[in-house]
Design an enzyme around this catalytic site. Structure first.
Site, PDB file in Angstrom:
ATOM      1  N   ASN A  52       0.817  -1.216   0.000  1.00 24.73           N
ATOM      2  CA  ASN A  52       0.000   0.000   0.000  1.00 24.73           C
ATOM      3  C   ASN A  52       0.847   1.262   0.000  1.00 24.73           C
ATOM      4  O   ASN A  52       2.005   1.261   0.390  1.00 24.73           O
ATOM      5  CB  ASN A  52      -0.962  -0.001   1.203  1.00 24.73           C
ATOM      6  N   SER A  72      -8.629  -1.669   2.773  1.00 26.12           N
ATOM      7  CA  SER A  72      -8.230  -3.052   2.999  1.00 26.12           C
ATOM      8  C   SER A  72      -8.866  -3.981   1.956  1.00 26.12           C
ATOM      9  O   SER A  72     -10.034  -3.810   1.602  1.00 26.12           O
ATOM     10  CB  SER A  72      -8.695  -3.448   4.400  1.00 26.12           C
ATOM     11  N   SER A 119      -5.000  -2.632   6.696  1.00 23.48           N
ATOM     12  CA  SER A 119      -4.601  -3.082   8.040  1.00 23.48           C
ATOM     13  C   SER A 119      -3.231  -2.530   8.434  1.00 23.48           C
ATOM     14  O   SER A 119      -2.833  -2.616   9.596  1.00 23.48           O
ATOM     15  CB  SER A 119      -4.606  -4.607   8.106  1.00 23.48           C
ATOM     16  N   ASP A 120      -2.507  -1.948   7.491  1.00 19.88           N
ATOM     17  CA  ASP A 120      -1.207  -1.342   7.797  1.00 19.88           C
ATOM     18  C   ASP A 120      -1.321   0.136   8.158  1.00 19.88           C
ATOM     19  O   ASP A 120      -0.301   0.813   8.367  1.00 19.88           O
ATOM     20  CB  ASP A 120      -0.260  -1.484   6.594  1.00 19.88           C
ATOM     21  N   HIS A 166       4.435   0.480   1.654  1.00 19.53           N
ATOM     22  CA  HIS A 166       4.752  -0.830   2.234  1.00 19.53           C
ATOM     23  C   HIS A 166       4.557  -1.907   1.176  1.00 19.53           C
ATOM     24  O   HIS A 166       3.531  -1.922   0.496  1.00 19.53           O
ATOM     25  CB  HIS A 166       3.838  -1.106   3.427  1.00 19.53           C
ATOM     26  N   HIS A 198       5.803  -6.293   0.178  1.00 17.70           N
ATOM     27  CA  HIS A 198       6.530  -7.525   0.503  1.00 17.70           C
ATOM     28  C   HIS A 198       7.331  -7.934  -0.733  1.00 17.70           C
ATOM     29  O   HIS A 198       7.381  -9.114  -1.079  1.00 17.70           O
ATOM     30  CB  HIS A 198       5.566  -8.658   0.882  1.00 17.70           C
ATOM     31  N   ASP A 234      23.631   6.508  -3.950  1.00 19.17           N
ATOM     32  CA  ASP A 234      22.811   7.626  -4.445  1.00 19.17           C
ATOM     33  C   ASP A 234      21.500   7.752  -3.678  1.00 19.17           C
ATOM     34  O   ASP A 234      21.170   8.804  -3.139  1.00 19.17           O
ATOM     35  CB  ASP A 234      22.427   7.397  -5.915  1.00 19.17           C
ATOM     36  N   HIS A 287       9.407  -9.660   7.519  1.00 17.84           N
ATOM     37  CA  HIS A 287       8.139  -9.082   7.077  1.00 17.84           C
ATOM     38  C   HIS A 287       8.239  -8.492   5.666  1.00 17.84           C
ATOM     39  O   HIS A 287       7.766  -9.098   4.717  1.00 17.84           O
ATOM     40  CB  HIS A 287       7.682  -8.040   8.119  1.00 17.84           C
ATOM     41  N   TYR A 330      19.764  15.537  -8.438  1.00 18.41           N
ATOM     42  CA  TYR A 330      18.564  14.858  -8.937  1.00 18.41           C
ATOM     43  C   TYR A 330      17.400  14.949  -7.961  1.00 18.41           C
ATOM     44  O   TYR A 330      16.294  14.540  -8.290  1.00 18.41           O
ATOM     45  CB  TYR A 330      18.872  13.369  -9.200  1.00 18.41           C
TER      46      TYR A 330
END
Ligand code: ZN
Length: 224
Positions: free
Chosen positions: A33, A49, A79-80, A99, A101, A124, A164, A218
Protein backbone atom coordinates in the site's frame (compact mmCIF):
# COMPACT_ATOMS: atom_id res chain seq x y z
CA UNK A 1 -13.56 23.46 1.46
CA UNK A 2 -9.87 23.96 0.70
CA UNK A 3 -9.14 20.73 2.61
CA UNK A 4 -11.78 18.87 0.61
CA UNK A 5 -10.36 19.85 -2.77
CA UNK A 6 -6.84 19.09 -1.54
CA UNK A 7 -7.94 15.65 -0.36
CA UNK A 8 -9.58 14.99 -3.73
CA UNK A 9 -6.27 15.71 -5.45
CA UNK A 10 -4.36 13.46 -3.02
CA UNK A 11 -6.89 10.64 -3.52
CA UNK A 12 -6.15 10.82 -7.27
CA UNK A 13 -2.40 10.83 -6.68
CA UNK A 14 -2.48 7.90 -4.23
CA UNK A 15 -4.77 5.85 -6.49
CA UNK A 16 -2.47 6.48 -9.47
CA UNK A 17 0.66 5.57 -7.51
CA UNK A 18 -0.83 2.22 -6.47
CA UNK A 19 -0.64 1.16 -10.12
CA UNK A 20 3.16 1.39 -9.84
CA UNK A 21 3.25 -1.47 -7.32
CA UNK A 22 2.03 -4.28 -9.65
CA UNK A 23 3.68 -2.57 -12.65
CA UNK A 24 7.05 -2.88 -10.93
CA UNK A 25 6.23 -6.37 -9.63
CA UNK A 26 6.43 -5.31 -5.99
CA UNK A 27 3.13 -6.88 -4.89
CA UNK A 28 0.85 -9.88 -5.24
CA UNK A 29 -2.88 -9.97 -4.58
CA UNK A 30 -3.72 -7.04 -2.24
CA UNK A 31 -0.57 -6.94 -0.07
CA UNK A 32 1.13 -3.58 -0.34
CA UNK A 33 0.00 0.00 0.00
CA UNK A 34 0.81 3.64 -0.58
CA UNK A 35 -0.27 6.53 1.63
CA UNK A 36 0.14 10.30 1.54
CA UNK A 37 -0.05 12.96 4.22
CA UNK A 38 -2.67 15.67 3.79
CA UNK A 39 -0.41 18.72 4.21
CA UNK A 40 -1.17 20.80 7.26
CA UNK A 41 -3.70 18.30 8.63
CA UNK A 42 -3.35 15.28 10.92
CA UNK A 43 -4.82 13.19 8.11
CA UNK A 44 -3.60 10.66 5.59
CA UNK A 45 -4.99 9.07 2.43
CA UNK A 46 -4.45 5.30 2.05
CA UNK A 47 -5.67 2.22 0.20
CA UNK A 48 -8.68 0.47 1.66
CA UNK A 49 -8.23 -3.05 3.00
CA UNK A 50 -8.64 -6.02 0.65
CA UNK A 51 -9.14 -4.09 -2.60
CA UNK A 52 -7.40 -5.48 -5.71
CA UNK A 53 -5.04 -3.15 -7.56
CA UNK A 54 -7.16 -3.12 -10.72
CA UNK A 55 -10.18 -2.05 -8.64
CA UNK A 56 -8.46 0.97 -7.11
CA UNK A 57 -10.03 4.34 -7.89
CA UNK A 58 -9.58 7.81 -6.37
CA UNK A 59 -13.08 7.44 -4.90
CA UNK A 60 -12.40 4.25 -2.96
CA UNK A 61 -9.22 5.56 -1.31
CA UNK A 62 -9.89 6.29 2.37
CA UNK A 63 -8.91 9.14 4.69
CA UNK A 64 -7.93 8.48 8.31
CA UNK A 65 -6.57 10.49 11.20
CA UNK A 66 -3.19 9.74 12.79
CA UNK A 67 -4.79 7.18 15.08
CA UNK A 68 -5.86 5.23 12.00
CA UNK A 69 -9.53 6.09 12.56
CA UNK A 70 -11.61 6.39 9.39
CA UNK A 71 -12.53 10.01 8.63
CA UNK A 72 -13.76 9.75 5.06
CA UNK A 73 -14.55 6.77 2.80
CA UNK A 74 -16.86 3.78 2.51
CA UNK A 75 -14.36 0.95 3.08
CA UNK A 76 -12.12 -0.05 5.99
CA UNK A 77 -8.60 1.34 5.82
CA UNK A 78 -5.66 -0.97 5.07
CA UNK A 79 -4.60 -3.08 8.04
CA UNK A 80 -1.21 -1.34 7.80
CA UNK A 81 -2.72 2.09 8.44
CA UNK A 82 -1.55 2.24 12.07
CA UNK A 83 2.07 1.84 10.94
CA UNK A 84 1.74 4.57 8.29
CA UNK A 85 -0.01 6.88 10.79
CA UNK A 86 2.73 6.35 13.39
CA UNK A 87 5.36 7.42 10.85
CA UNK A 88 3.48 10.64 9.97
CA UNK A 89 2.95 11.40 13.64
CA UNK A 90 6.63 11.06 14.50
CA UNK A 91 8.39 12.17 11.29
CA UNK A 92 6.92 15.54 10.35
CA UNK A 93 8.92 15.88 7.11
CA UNK A 94 7.57 12.61 5.69
CA UNK A 95 4.83 13.17 3.10
CA UNK A 96 4.45 9.61 1.79
CA UNK A 97 4.83 6.02 3.01
CA UNK A 98 4.89 2.76 1.03
CA UNK A 99 4.75 -0.83 2.23
CA UNK A 100 5.42 -3.92 0.13
CA UNK A 101 6.53 -7.53 0.50
CA UNK A 102 8.60 -7.29 -2.69
CA UNK A 103 10.41 -10.57 -3.19
CA UNK A 104 14.14 -9.87 -3.07
CA UNK A 105 14.03 -7.15 -0.42
CA UNK A 106 11.79 -9.34 1.73
CA UNK A 107 14.21 -12.24 1.29
CA UNK A 108 16.90 -10.03 2.87
CA UNK A 109 14.47 -9.13 5.66
CA UNK A 110 13.79 -12.84 6.29
CA UNK A 111 17.49 -13.26 7.04
CA UNK A 112 17.52 -10.05 9.09
CA UNK A 113 20.36 -8.83 6.91
CA UNK A 114 20.91 -5.23 5.82
CA UNK A 115 21.61 -4.68 2.11
CA UNK A 116 25.22 -3.47 2.00
CA UNK A 117 26.18 -0.35 0.07
CA UNK A 118 27.99 -2.06 -2.80
CA UNK A 119 26.47 -0.20 -5.78
CA UNK A 120 26.65 3.48 -6.65
CA UNK A 121 22.85 3.37 -6.98
CA UNK A 122 22.59 2.35 -3.31
CA UNK A 123 24.85 5.23 -2.28
CA UNK A 124 22.81 7.63 -4.45
CA UNK A 125 19.37 6.75 -3.23
CA UNK A 126 19.96 5.26 0.23
CA UNK A 127 23.19 6.98 1.34
CA UNK A 128 24.55 3.74 2.83
CA UNK A 129 23.24 0.29 3.64
CA UNK A 130 19.52 -0.37 3.69
CA UNK A 131 18.92 -1.16 7.38
CA UNK A 132 16.90 -3.87 9.07
CA UNK A 133 14.14 -2.99 11.53
CA UNK A 134 12.92 -5.17 14.39
CA UNK A 135 10.49 -8.05 14.25
CA UNK A 136 7.07 -6.64 15.12
CA UNK A 137 3.52 -7.94 15.15
CA UNK A 138 0.64 -6.10 13.55
CA UNK A 139 -2.02 -4.75 15.91
CA UNK A 140 -0.35 -2.01 17.94
CA UNK A 141 2.32 0.67 17.48
CA UNK A 142 5.24 -1.74 17.28
CA UNK A 143 5.65 -1.77 13.47
CA UNK A 144 5.44 2.02 13.27
CA UNK A 145 7.84 2.40 16.18
CA UNK A 146 10.30 -0.03 14.59
CA UNK A 147 10.23 1.91 11.31
CA UNK A 148 10.74 5.30 12.96
CA UNK A 149 13.46 4.14 15.35
CA UNK A 150 15.41 2.52 12.52
CA UNK A 151 15.07 5.27 9.92
CA UNK A 152 15.77 8.15 12.31
CA UNK A 153 19.40 7.11 12.54
CA UNK A 154 19.83 6.54 8.80
CA UNK A 155 19.88 8.38 5.50
CA UNK A 156 18.02 5.47 3.98
CA UNK A 157 14.37 6.06 3.06
CA UNK A 158 13.84 2.27 3.19
CA UNK A 159 13.80 -0.19 6.08
CA UNK A 160 13.62 -3.98 5.85
CA UNK A 161 11.31 -4.98 8.70
CA UNK A 162 12.62 -8.32 9.90
CA UNK A 163 10.70 -11.39 8.68
CA UNK A 164 8.14 -9.08 7.08
CA UNK A 165 8.88 -6.69 4.23
CA UNK A 166 9.79 -3.19 3.19
CA UNK A 167 8.58 0.21 4.38
CA UNK A 168 9.78 3.32 2.55
CA UNK A 169 9.29 7.00 3.25
CA UNK A 170 9.59 10.11 1.10
CA UNK A 171 8.96 13.82 1.07
CA UNK A 172 5.87 12.83 -0.95
CA UNK A 173 4.19 9.57 -1.92
CA UNK A 174 5.92 9.51 -5.32
CA UNK A 175 9.35 9.62 -3.68
CA UNK A 176 8.37 6.78 -1.33
CA UNK A 177 7.21 4.67 -4.32
CA UNK A 178 10.49 5.38 -6.09
CA UNK A 179 12.43 4.23 -3.01
CA UNK A 180 10.37 1.01 -2.90
CA UNK A 181 11.10 0.29 -6.58
CA UNK A 182 14.81 1.01 -6.16
CA UNK A 183 15.04 -0.99 -2.94
CA UNK A 184 13.71 -4.10 -4.70
CA UNK A 185 16.01 -3.53 -7.69
CA UNK A 186 19.19 -3.27 -5.61
CA UNK A 187 18.09 -6.16 -3.36
CA UNK A 188 17.90 -8.33 -6.49
CA UNK A 189 21.20 -7.15 -7.96
CA UNK A 190 23.17 -7.59 -4.73
CA UNK A 191 21.58 -11.00 -4.21
CA UNK A 192 22.65 -12.10 -7.70
CA UNK A 193 26.12 -10.67 -7.18
CA UNK A 194 26.51 -12.71 -4.00
CA UNK A 195 25.78 -15.97 -5.83
CA UNK A 196 29.22 -15.93 -7.41
CA UNK A 197 31.35 -13.99 -4.94
CA UNK A 198 31.43 -11.25 -2.36
CA UNK A 199 30.40 -7.78 -3.60
CA UNK A 200 33.06 -5.12 -3.03
CA UNK A 201 32.28 -2.36 -0.55
CA UNK A 202 32.34 1.34 -1.53
CA UNK A 203 34.44 3.60 0.70
CA UNK A 204 32.58 5.94 3.05
CA UNK A 205 33.98 9.10 1.42
CA UNK A 206 32.75 7.92 -1.98
CA UNK A 207 29.33 7.01 -0.53
CA UNK A 208 29.08 10.51 0.98
CA UNK A 209 30.03 12.17 -2.26
CA UNK A 210 27.65 10.06 -4.38
CA UNK A 211 24.80 10.69 -1.95
CA UNK A 212 25.39 14.45 -1.76
CA UNK A 213 25.57 14.78 -5.53
CA UNK A 214 22.51 12.66 -6.27
CA UNK A 215 20.35 14.25 -3.60
CA UNK A 216 21.30 17.76 -4.71
CA UNK A 217 21.38 17.34 -8.45
CA UNK A 218 18.56 14.86 -8.94
CA UNK A 219 16.63 15.43 -5.75
CA UNK A 220 14.88 18.59 -6.90
CA UNK A 221 12.35 17.14 -9.28
CA UNK A 222 9.12 15.90 -7.75
CA UNK A 223 8.56 12.29 -8.89
CA UNK A 224 4.85 12.70 -9.31
ZN1 ZN B 1 3.12 -6.34 5.41
Amino acid sequence: MIVTSRIKEIRRQVARLHAELPRNELVVWTAGNVSARVPGEDLLVIKPSGVRYDEITPENMVVTDFDGTLVEGDLSPSSDTAAHAYVYRHMPTVGGVVHTHSTYATAWSARGEAIPCVLTMIADEFGGEIPVGPFALIGDDSIGRGIVETLRGHRSPAVLMRNHGVFTIGRDAGAAVKAAVMCEDVARTVHISRQIGEPLPIGQADIDSLYARYQNVYGQEPVT
